[in-house]
Design an enzyme around this catalytic site. Structure first.
Site, mmCIF file in Angstrom:
data_model
loop_
_atom_site.group_PDB
_atom_site.id
_atom_site.type_symbol
_atom_site.label_atom_id
_atom_site.label_comp_id
_atom_site.label_asym_id
_atom_site.label_seq_id
_atom_site.Cartn_x
_atom_site.Cartn_y
_atom_site.Cartn_z
ATOM 1 N N ASP A 65 0.803 -1.105 -0.067
ATOM 2 C CA ASP A 65 -0.065 -0.066 -0.093
ATOM 3 C C ASP A 65 1.026 1.287 0.032
ATOM 4 O OD1 ASP A 65 -2.278 1.623 -0.034
ATOM 5 O OD2 ASP A 65 -2.416 1.293 2.397
ATOM 6 N N GLN A 173 -3.086 -5.788 5.667
ATOM 7 C CA GLN A 173 -2.899 -4.794 6.649
ATOM 8 C C GLN A 173 -3.940 -5.057 7.843
ATOM 9 O OE1 GLN A 173 -3.799 -1.586 3.734
ATOM 10 N NE2 GLN A 173 -1.892 -0.702 4.178
ATOM 11 N N ARG A 203 0.806 13.675 11.056
ATOM 12 C CA ARG A 203 -0.369 13.573 10.310
ATOM 13 C C ARG A 203 -0.943 12.199 10.649
ATOM 14 N NH1 ARG A 203 -2.391 9.934 6.298
ATOM 15 N NH2 ARG A 203 -4.101 10.638 5.079
ATOM 16 N N ASP A 205 -3.224 8.936 10.355
ATOM 17 C CA ASP A 205 -3.876 8.267 9.154
ATOM 18 C C ASP A 205 -5.101 7.751 9.800
ATOM 19 O OD1 ASP A 205 -3.894 7.287 6.591
ATOM 20 O OD2 ASP A 205 -3.683 5.617 7.619
ATOM 21 N N GLU A 247 -6.584 13.051 9.774
ATOM 22 C CA GLU A 247 -7.442 12.579 8.467
ATOM 23 C C GLU A 247 -8.963 12.004 9.062
ATOM 24 O OE1 GLU A 247 -7.316 9.825 4.544
ATOM 25 O OE2 GLU A 247 -6.414 8.996 6.384
#
Length: 556
Positions: A65, A173, A203, A205, A247
């Site tokens: 990914d 994952q 940041r 996720d 996010e």
């Protein structure tokens, strides 16, 4: 508030720049971008005016990914360099006035992570409860997968123990079990480690997925938001002024919860996905109404909290919060071919190709971005107008090598093209037409214009700190808004249509002693004793106008 307060809450008027080290600059000639290469390009970022550098995952990865399937949370992918190389980048960036943050990806690990390999070997493994398992066959969960074209369930059977493990993303994952206190301790150690090396925050996720505890036995996390508060406190204790940029693609009222409500003690910043999607709907319709409604619909935040605004990011350009008909409008305008769309909800394109390369429209959109209330976030290559590679798989279409020169591989690498992470963009947006070197020497280039926007944004703290008001005027295609803070006020006027407009404005508390001084071009506009003014806009035109009183001491 005082101008000096902007140094304490630096994120309120920062300029954030996101890049992937792997595709930014290759310095050792192996075809892969690396930290030594990034160090050589810090001057470019400083010249642009970036104040916060956001690094996409640079950790060891199984490469399922694009780096988000991590095999070692404490490591640096050896293809990109070493911990020492990373620290050199951080120190160099700090010296040029830039803080550095990095992706915190702790919703899941790679299936090849040592924790999961141990957990999969035996139900008695000490890492078994680091993940979420079920012994009975799962129901149909195809409606819950994040990548509907890749997965049909959020549960996958592990043949080794005969149980299913949870994964909201790819089956490679597996989700971490955040209800396990040992997992929470490990996440705190991970954050502390990177903060100690010099990062100024993260940041974060997929925050809602990270805090989701459905499927976990025990429910040892009664309030996920308490845990998020703990992480915010940890960053504050360890770094003093560190940030968590989250996010969270949810409606505004739910985003407010992730800020910590009016207390503002959870996420420091969140991306405004609602505003971004409304922007594209407004562009498709040449009607500022959807964007104005979205901006006015933002909830009131704690003064320490902030919205992060953006035009493009590293993922698909999601349109999931639009209605089916609205999404179809945006698809028709900017992604009419099926190969331009992804997951049935988004676009895998960059802005300039979506706007047919029209420089008027491209510049108008970026002028609008920097004038919106909040902190602008740029994705690498936006400063020069890079395009996409629709032949690449999925979201990799917009993660092509950075274009530095018109030479081989766009100056990204001296290696053979086949050794690069992916092909350099071809066609009208190829390096021979779009690159940093040429634009650095062209005062009329997009890069020069972006430098001007960044400079004016940094000189206008009211854009990050002030109150926001949509100004009444008669043209549906025009967004006129006022941001004011302390003794500063700025009027921004943007025309989303190809037709010229003359925009009448009424500004409260203004008289003929005031004037509107252009910040992006020479000139000014007079104001009458009644506080009215007329602003002329070309097709796709834009103006930033500083409200200047006769006794003002602000520099313009």
């Amino acid at each position: 508030m005082r101008i000096t307060d902007t140094a304490d809450l630096w994120w309120k008027n920062a300029v954030v720049y996101c890049l992937d080290v792997e595709t930014y600059m290759d310095w050792n000639g192996d075809g892969i971008g690396d930290f030594p290469g990034l160090a050589q390009r810090v001057e470019h970022l400083a010249d642009l005016g970036v104040t916060c550098l956001w690094l996409m995952p640079f950790y060891p990865t199984a490469e399922r990914d694009d780096g988000y399937d991590i095999t070692d949370f404490y490591g640096v992918d050896p293809r990109l360099g070493s911990h020492g190389d990373l620290v050199e980048v951080i120190r160099t960036a700090n010296d040029r006035g830039m803080r550095v943050i990095a992706d915190l990806v702790v919703n899941h690990t790679s299936r090849k992570h040592p924790w999961f390999r141990s957990a999969e070997q035996s139900k008695d493994s000490p890492f078994r409860d680091f993940y979420v398992w079920r012994s009975d066959p799962p129901p149909d969960t195809s409606d819950q997968v994040v990548f509907p074209d890749q997965e049909d369930s959020i549960w996958t059977l592990s043949e080794k123990t005969g149980e299913w493990y949870l994964h909201k993303f790819y089956k490679e994952q597996p989700d971490l079990n955040v209800t396990n206190p040992l997992v929470r301790d490990e996440i705190a150690k991970i954050m502390g480690f990177w903060l100690q090396l010099g990062l100024s925050g993260f940041r974060v996720d997929a925050v809602p997925f990270f805090l989701e505890t459905a499927g976990a036995d025990g429910g040892a996390l009664p309030d996920p938001h308490d845990y998020l508060r703990d992480l915010r406190s940890l960053v504050g204790r360890r770094s003093g002024s560190g940030v968590l940029l989250g996010e969270v693609n949810l409606p505004f009222d739910q985003q407010l919860e992730f800020f910590g409500g009016r207390d503002g003690d959870e996420l420091t910043m969140q991306f405004d996905f609602i505003g971004m999607q409304a922007l594209y709907l407004s562009l498709a319709r040449a009607d500022a109404g959807p964007l104005a409604a979205a901006l006015e619909g933002r909830p009131t935040l704690n003064p320490d909290s902030q919205w992060a605004t953006f035009v493009r990011n590293h993922d698909e350009l999601t349109l999931d919060k639009l209605s089916d008909d609205e999404r179809a409008e945006v698809f028709s305008a900017f992604g009419p071919e099926e190969r331009m769309q992804v997951y049935g909800r988004g676009l895998r394109r960059r802005l300039p190709p979506m706007l047919d390369g029209d420089p008027r429209r491209v510049r108008m959109v970026y002028s609008l971005l920097f004038s919106l209330p909040g902190t602008p976030v740029l994705f690498y290559g936006e400063e020069i107008g890079m395009g996409e590679d629709l032949d690449a798989e999925g979201r990799l279409a917009v993660r092509t090598p950075m274009q530095w020169t018109s030479g081989r591989n766009g100056g990204f690498s001296d290696a053979a093209p086949g050794k690069l992470p992916g092909p350099v963009v071809s066609g009208g947006f190829a390096p021979e037409f779009v690159n940093v070197e040429d634009q650095r020497h062209d005062p009329d280039s997009l890069l020069s214009f972006m430098k001007l926007l960044v400079r004016r944004y940094r000189e206008s703290p009211e854009l990050g700190w002030g109150g926001f008001t949509v100004l009444d005027q008669p043209h549906p295609s025009v967004l006129a808004h006022l941001c004011s803070w302390d003794d500063g006020a700025l009027v921004a006027v943007h025309n989303l249509s190809a037709e010229p407009r003359v925009v009448p404005l009424t500004l409260e508390d203004c008289t003929a002693d005031h004037r509107l001084v252009d910040l992006l071009q020479p000139g000014s506009t007079p104001v009458t004793d009644q506080g009215t003014a007329k602003v002329s806009l070309e097709g796709y035109g834009y103006r930033w106008l500083r409200v200047v009183a006769a006794d003002s001491r602000r520099l313009v």
